[in-house]
Design an enzyme around this catalytic site. Structure first.
Site, PDB file in Angstrom:
ATOM      1  N   GLU B  29     -33.216 -29.347 -19.581  1.00  0.00           N
ATOM      2  CA  GLU B  29     -34.085 -29.111 -20.730  1.00  0.00           C
ATOM      3  C   GLU B  29     -35.172 -28.104 -20.375  1.00  0.00           C
ATOM      4  OE1 GLU B  29     -35.440 -33.101 -21.369  1.00  0.00           O
ATOM      5  OE2 GLU B  29     -33.406 -33.805 -21.782  1.00  0.00           O
ATOM      6  N   SER B  59     -31.112 -34.427 -24.378  1.00  0.00           N
ATOM      7  CA  SER B  59     -29.945 -35.316 -24.391  1.00  0.00           C
ATOM      8  C   SER B  59     -29.590 -35.620 -22.937  1.00  0.00           C
ATOM      9  CB  SER B  59     -28.758 -34.637 -25.073  1.00  0.00           C
ATOM     10  OG  SER B  59     -29.032 -34.302 -26.418  1.00  0.00           O
ATOM     11  N   GLU B  60     -30.328 -36.531 -22.327  1.00  0.00           N
ATOM     12  CA  GLU B  60     -30.118 -36.761 -20.894  1.00  0.00           C
ATOM     13  C   GLU B  60     -28.713 -37.270 -20.578  1.00  0.00           C
ATOM     14  OE1 GLU B  60     -33.115 -37.584 -22.246  1.00  0.00           O
ATOM     15  OE2 GLU B  60     -34.451 -36.264 -21.120  1.00  0.00           O
ATOM     16  N   PHE B  83     -38.297 -35.482 -15.880  1.00  0.00           N
ATOM     17  CA  PHE B  83     -39.094 -36.504 -15.190  1.00  0.00           C
ATOM     18  C   PHE B  83     -38.123 -37.608 -14.733  1.00  0.00           C
ATOM     19  CE2 PHE B  83     -42.281 -34.429 -17.709  1.00  0.00           C
ATOM     20  CZ  PHE B  83     -43.493 -34.603 -17.055  1.00  0.00           C
ATOM     21  N   ASP B  85     -38.493 -40.615 -14.475  1.00  0.00           N
ATOM     22  CA  ASP B  85     -38.565 -41.797 -15.344  1.00  0.00           C
ATOM     23  C   ASP B  85     -37.438 -41.772 -16.379  1.00  0.00           C
ATOM     24  OD1 ASP B  85     -41.864 -42.459 -14.906  1.00  0.00           O
ATOM     25  OD2 ASP B  85     -41.220 -40.384 -14.715  1.00  0.00           O
ATOM     26  N   HIS B 129     -44.249 -41.432 -16.897  1.00  0.00           N
ATOM     27  CA  HIS B 129     -44.035 -40.068 -16.409  1.00  0.00           C
ATOM     28  C   HIS B 129     -44.533 -39.889 -14.978  1.00  0.00           C
ATOM     29  CE1 HIS B 129     -43.333 -39.244 -20.649  1.00  0.00           C
ATOM     30  NE2 HIS B 129     -42.890 -38.047 -20.343  1.00  0.00           N
TER      31      HIS B 129
END
Lengths: 344, 326
Positions: B29, B59-60, B83, B85, B129
């Site tokens: 991203e 869209s991980e 990140f 997280d 984060h």
């Protein structure tokens, strides 16, 4: 609730249109019989406690696997779900290898390390069966991205059930594939039940895949998934589009699961008469009648039935005689060096 | 030899590998035209073009899945999860998919990919984060996990990760991006599974990772100067494979072990190292191994609160000094 009446919205099989030809039709028939016989045998072996773990059968859904496999070329890639026996067999993986894996013997496709839900045969283009709903749609995108990047002409085909259309990865993958114009085909086998619950009770639209296609700029496609000719034709269209660099397709195949969700499920939730109505449209029954319509001799059809039965019988005996996997494979292939060492 | 930031080392590491091998591709991203939210991928899009450096939607799962599918079929993808997280929204791929495909397929499927991610605290971003999630990944068979602490290690370990045939989680520490270090000219390739002794010492072994490494080094200087305690500092660098020999060898010499971990205490990576030392070098120890960690809490956002919960050089000095009874 979606029922057999949905058939009204499905384009009918095109009667005596002989665009497919006898050789391909016999292939499509034979593939369906292989899937039917092998999976019926898996069920019988389960009742004998010889198939272990779980198993998710595609009995009644054979036309989808046969139609797509019939349209694939060597090098095209299949990505399947845990209900993946049929798609694996349809690519030509030997019955013995599949039954061996279901029986968790050393002659199995993965020597018992994967099991029924993870059938994989890279040499046949079966790039895995994925047991986490939706996971393989993005993975198929990645394989298609590689084809696009390398200028290869192979197409990745991703099979999944209606239940998959309600998980996030479905939507991420559809958008991703459309934006990147990837050579991937998403095939939804809508068998009316997500697992035990009717898909219509948990989905905002009537056709869980096709009615979402517009969100990703794709054509709305619903096809009779019990008619191997109809599936084969629509598959060819999608392959042509993908190979021409024109991006993905999403195809919803209307079909029906003759058995329960998994071996533990007697499917008591089905309304009375529904299974019987769908069995009138059994894909193999439909196809046998079509072959006869086209003038294929009954002896030829019987010959295929007998030949396949023998293959499945022989495979069954070979699997029963096969040893259990040896303990030394427990720690192989965790890492690429072949072993499992995580420290020095 | 040149001085480089940790951030620029990421760029140089990726560029080195993309130049070497046309099958190395990169996606994530905001990584291409924007050069990354941490500016750790600036210029790669211009250098390698839109086919090899690609922006994705938020869209991980698609990023992870696409990297896996590409890796399975012959590319060597590097994917960025902005990140660490966010691993939680695509954890299926980290836990179920790419580490298990080789095993489940009896060796048929290969997954040579690298997931780069911004890990760790110090930016006052709060509990979603700022986490150190290396221990989430360490417990999964089939994965390799790396967390460099210096620019030269960023390049060398990134190159090793890209060339490795297994899936590698590459944790970059957000609070180290601006730090600088000397980096030799030319190609740099390191080795996964190797710890580094950054400071030799005879009185205590301190194992640390990523941002905790400079803090441990700072503490060691104070301990020596103010308390006469001579600490050996080991940068663990690679959690899987884990270089236990370097750690056991050091403990055999110093007879004391301390871990400095940014992850919350329960099941942190130091617990595994302490367990190994207790199992295999118990009689080398002159005292109990001691873990210095972030407490078992979500991270607070406020600067003064975040500063208190992470291990600091001061806390390391006090803990080591008290444990050694000086």
């Amino acid at each position: 609730m979606a029922t057999i009446k949905d058939r009204a919205s499905v384009p009918a099989g095109s009667g005596l249109n002989d665009d497919i030809g006898e050789a391909k039709r016999l292939e499509l028939y034979r593939t369906q019989v292989v899937l039917r016989e092998a999976e019926q045998r898996a069920y019988d072996l389960f009742l004998q406690n010889l198939v272990k773990g779980t198993s998710h059968l595609s009995l009644g859904q054979e036309a989808v696997a046969a139609g797509f496999a019939g349209a694939m070329q060597k090098g095209d890639l299949s990505f399947c779900t845990y209900r993946g026996h049929a798609h694996t067999l349809a690519r030509g993986v030997p019955v013995e290898k599949v039954l061996g894996e279901l029986m968790q013997r050393d002659n199995g496709l993965m020597r018992g390390k994967g099991g029924s839900m993870h059938l994989t045969s890279v040499e046949h283009g079966v790039m895995g069966s994925y047991a986490i709903i939706g996971a393989h749609l993005p993975i198929a995108c990645g394989a298609a991205w590689r084809a696009q990047y390398k200028g290869a002409k192979d197409v990745s085909v991703c099979f999944f059930g209606d239940g998959t259309t309600n998980i996030g990865a479905f939507h991420e993958a559809l958008n991703f594939a459309a934006v990147w114009k990837l050579p991937v085909i998403f095939v939804c086998e809508n068998n009316l039940y997500m697992e035990y619950t009717p898909i219509s009770e948990v989905t905002a639209v009537e056709h869980p895949a096709a009615d979402r296609a517009a969100s990703y700029g794709l054509e709305r496609i619903v096809v009779d998934g019990n008619d191997a000719d109809a599936v084969y034709r629509i598959a060819q269209t999608a392959f042509t589009k993908a190979r021409a660099g024109k991006g993905p397709s999403l195809i919803e195949c209307m079909t029906y699961r003759h058995s329960g969700h998994s071996r533990a499920d007697p499917a008591k939730y089905r309304p009375e008469g529904e299974l019987e109505r769908w069995k009138l449209r059994d894909p193999i029954k439909i196809y046998r009648e079509r072959l006869l319509q086209f003038g294929v001799a009954e002896t030829v059809i019987k010959g295929i039935d007998n030949e396949v039965r023998k293959i499945v019988d022989d495979a069954t005996e070979a699997c029963k005689a096969a040893p259990n996997p040896p303990f030394d494979i427990i720690t192989t292939d965790v890492y690429a060096d072949g072993g499992w060492a995580w420290r020095n | 030899m040149a001085e480089l930031t940790y951030r620029d080392a990421v760029i140089r590491g990726i560029a080195q590998e993309m130049t070497r091998d046309p099958d190395v591709v990169f996606l994530g991203e905001d990584v291409a035209k924007a050069g990354g939210v941490f500016k750790a991928t600036v210029g790669l899009y211009e250098q390698f073009g839109p086919l090899r450096v690609r922006d994705t939607p938020i869209s991980e799962q698609a990023i992870m899945g696409a990297a896996m599918g590409a890796a399975m079929t012959g590319l060597k993808p590097i994917a960025e999860i902005m990140f660490s997280d966010f691993f939680a929204v695509c954890f299926d791929y980290i836990a179920n998919e790419f580490p298990k495909s080789r095993y489940m397929s009896n060796g048929q499927v290969k997954c040579p990919l690298v997931i780069r991610t911004g890990n760790g605290a110090g930016s006052r971003f709060g509990a979603q984060h700022s986490q150190s999630v290396e221990n989430w990944c360490m417990m999964i068979p089939g994965l390799k996990v790396v967390a460099p602490s210096s620019p030269v290690d960023v390049i060398g370990l990134l190159a090793a990760a890209v060339r490795d045939p297994d899936p590698v989680i590459f944790c970059e520490h957000k609070s180290l991006y601006a730090t600088k270090g000397e980096v030799p000219d030319g190609e740099i390739v390191d080795q996964l599974g190797t710890a580094k002794i950054l400071r030799p010492g005879k009185d205590a072994t301190i194992v640390a990772l990523a941002l905790m490494v400079p803090r441990a080094l700072e503490a060691a200087e104070k301990l020596k100067a103010e308390h006469g305690i001579d600490c050996e500092i080991i940068d663990v660098r690679s959690l899987v494979p884990l270089d236990t020999q370097t750690i056991l060898g050091s403990v055999a010499k110093t007879h004391r072990l301390f871990s400095v971990e940014e992850n919350p205490r329960l099941c942190g990576w130091g617990a595994e190292i302490v367990s190994i030392v207790a199992d295999e070098a118990f009689y080398d120890l002159d005292g109990p191994p001691v873990r210095i960690t972030t407490p078992h809490i979500p991270l607070p956002a406020a600067d003064i609160l975040e500063d208190v919960v992470l291990p600091t050089p001061g806390r390391i000095v006090d803990t080591v000094r008290r444990s050694l009874g000086s």
